[in-house]
Design a protein around this motif. Structure first.
Motif, PDB file in Angstrom:
ATOM      1  N   ARG A 146      -1.617  -8.661   3.753  1.00  0.00           N
ATOM      2  CA  ARG A 146      -1.205  -9.307   2.495  1.00  0.00           C
ATOM      3  C   ARG A 146      -0.084 -10.323   2.702  1.00  0.00           C
ATOM      4  NH1 ARG A 146       1.718  -5.194  -1.197  1.00  0.00           N
ATOM      5  NH2 ARG A 146       3.510  -5.912  -0.016  1.00  0.00           N
ATOM      6  N   ASP A 147       0.969  -9.920   3.437  1.00  0.00           N
ATOM      7  CA  ASP A 147       2.172 -10.749   3.560  1.00  0.00           C
ATOM      8  C   ASP A 147       2.268 -11.473   4.901  1.00  0.00           C
ATOM      9  OD1 ASP A 147       2.761  -9.672   1.127  1.00  0.00           O
ATOM     10  OD2 ASP A 147       4.293  -8.297   1.857  1.00  0.00           O
ATOM     11  N   LYS A 148       1.267 -11.300   5.744  1.00  0.00           N
ATOM     12  CA  LYS A 148       1.322 -11.861   7.109  1.00  0.00           C
ATOM     13  C   LYS A 148       2.602 -11.396   7.812  1.00  0.00           C
ATOM     14  CE  LYS A 148      -2.339 -14.528   6.241  1.00  0.00           C
ATOM     15  NZ  LYS A 148      -2.827 -13.790   5.085  1.00  0.00           N
ATOM     16  N   ALA A 149       3.041 -10.161   7.485  1.00  0.00           N
ATOM     17  CA  ALA A 149       4.273  -9.630   8.081  1.00  0.00           C
ATOM     18  C   ALA A 149       3.931  -8.953   9.408  1.00  0.00           C
ATOM     19  CB  ALA A 149       4.911  -8.617   7.132  1.00  0.00           C
ATOM     20  N   ASN A 150       4.916  -8.919  10.306  1.00  0.00           N
ATOM     21  CA  ASN A 150       4.617  -8.213  11.547  1.00  0.00           C
ATOM     22  C   ASN A 150       4.850  -6.715  11.367  1.00  0.00           C
ATOM     23  OD1 ASN A 150       7.341  -7.442  12.324  1.00  0.00           O
ATOM     24  ND2 ASN A 150       7.676  -9.567  12.911  1.00  0.00           N
ATOM     25  N   GLU A 151       4.253  -5.954  12.249  1.00  0.00           N
ATOM     26  CA  GLU A 151       4.255  -4.486  12.122  1.00  0.00           C
ATOM     27  C   GLU A 151       5.671  -3.920  12.132  1.00  0.00           C
ATOM     28  OE1 GLU A 151       2.649  -0.744  14.739  1.00  0.00           O
ATOM     29  OE2 GLU A 151       1.352  -2.507  14.632  1.00  0.00           O
ATOM     30  N   GLU A 152       6.521  -4.468  12.974  1.00  0.00           N
ATOM     31  CA  GLU A 152       7.891  -3.947  13.095  1.00  0.00           C
ATOM     32  C   GLU A 152       8.654  -4.109  11.775  1.00  0.00           C
ATOM     33  OE1 GLU A 152      11.857  -4.836  15.788  1.00  0.00           O
ATOM     34  OE2 GLU A 152       9.952  -5.755  16.376  1.00  0.00           O
ATOM     35  N   GLN A 153       8.515  -5.293  11.158  1.00  0.00           N
ATOM     36  CA  GLN A 153       9.165  -5.543   9.857  1.00  0.00           C
ATOM     37  C   GLN A 153       8.709  -4.527   8.820  1.00  0.00           C
ATOM     38  OE1 GLN A 153       8.017  -9.646   9.106  1.00  0.00           O
ATOM     39  NE2 GLN A 153      10.134 -10.207   8.679  1.00  0.00           N
ATOM     40  N   THR A 154       7.391  -4.335   8.758  1.00  0.00           N
ATOM     41  CA  THR A 154       6.829  -3.434   7.748  1.00  0.00           C
ATOM     42  C   THR A 154       7.318  -2.009   7.958  1.00  0.00           C
ATOM     43  OG1 THR A 154       4.870  -4.841   7.658  1.00  0.00           O
ATOM     44  CG2 THR A 154       4.682  -2.661   6.671  1.00  0.00           C
TER      45      THR A 154
END
Length: 205
Positions: A146-154
């Motif tokens: 959804r947010d094109k966020a990286n796994e570590e951030q999430t």
């Protein structure tokens, strides 16, 4: 005067809160979303917008002159003191927006979607807590998509929120969102029937 039963809808990031809220919408249930109110009150030209810009500086704006929410999320995540200052601007206005919504509800119950319901200690303002739950791996996959966020951030955001176990302890009702949309709709329809019954009983007491 009889009041609608207030159901507080919450859950971790990527659990599917908005999808569940939309399912209740489709059934004709009045719903309100704290995040949507937050976006509305921080549009350019409104008082909260100017207060946020005064606090964070022009660098918190995107190229179109709107608040850069991704930038703000990352900034306040790294600086908790600024998070409190931002919340002091946003939260009272969001609460007022929810109160205004409640004055207009004529249905037996309503859904109030507050992502940080438990983190902000607002559970006493609702009659029931509905938690949307999902396995962490699924949360991470959804947010990345959804947010094109990286796994570590999430995973950092998940860790910063109340733990899954604690969230479930507060829950009156739980929807496990680990299947397809049709499964989810069936779970919402079942709860809807229960809520109608509960709200009618509440108002007949």
């Amino acid at each position: 005067m009889k009041h609608p039963m207030r159901v507080g809808l919450t859950g971790g990031i990527g659990s599917g809160k908005t999808t569940v809220k939309n399912c209740f919408d489709d059934l004709g249930v009045p719903t309100v979303d704290a995040d949507e109110i937050s976006h509305d009150i921080t549009r350019p030209g409104l008082a909260a917008f100017y207060e946020v810009v005064a606090l964070f500086g022009k660098q918190c704006l995107d190229d179109a002159g709107n608040l850069n929410r991704q930038y703000l999320r990352e900034l306040i995540f790294a600086r908790p003191a600024m998070k409190k200052q931002l919340e002091a601007i946003i939260h009272p206005r969001v609460r007022r927006g929810i109160q205004e919504f409640l004055t207009r509800v004529t249905y037996p119950y309503c859904i109030i979607c507050i992502p940080l319901l438990l983190e902000t200690g607002r559970q006493a303002t609702v009659d029931r807590v509905l938690v949307v739950d999902a396995p962490e791996e699924l949360q991470v996959a959804r947010v990345s998509r959804r947010d094109k966020a990286n796994e570590e951030q999430t995973r950092s955001i998940i860790k910063s929120q109340i733990s899954r176990e604690e969230r479930l302890r507060y829950a009156h009702d739980i929807i496990v969102n680990d299947g397809n949309i049709n499964d989810l709709k069936k779970k919402v329809v079942n709860l809807h029937g229960q809520y109608i019954e509960l709200s009618l009983n509440k108002n007949n007491q």
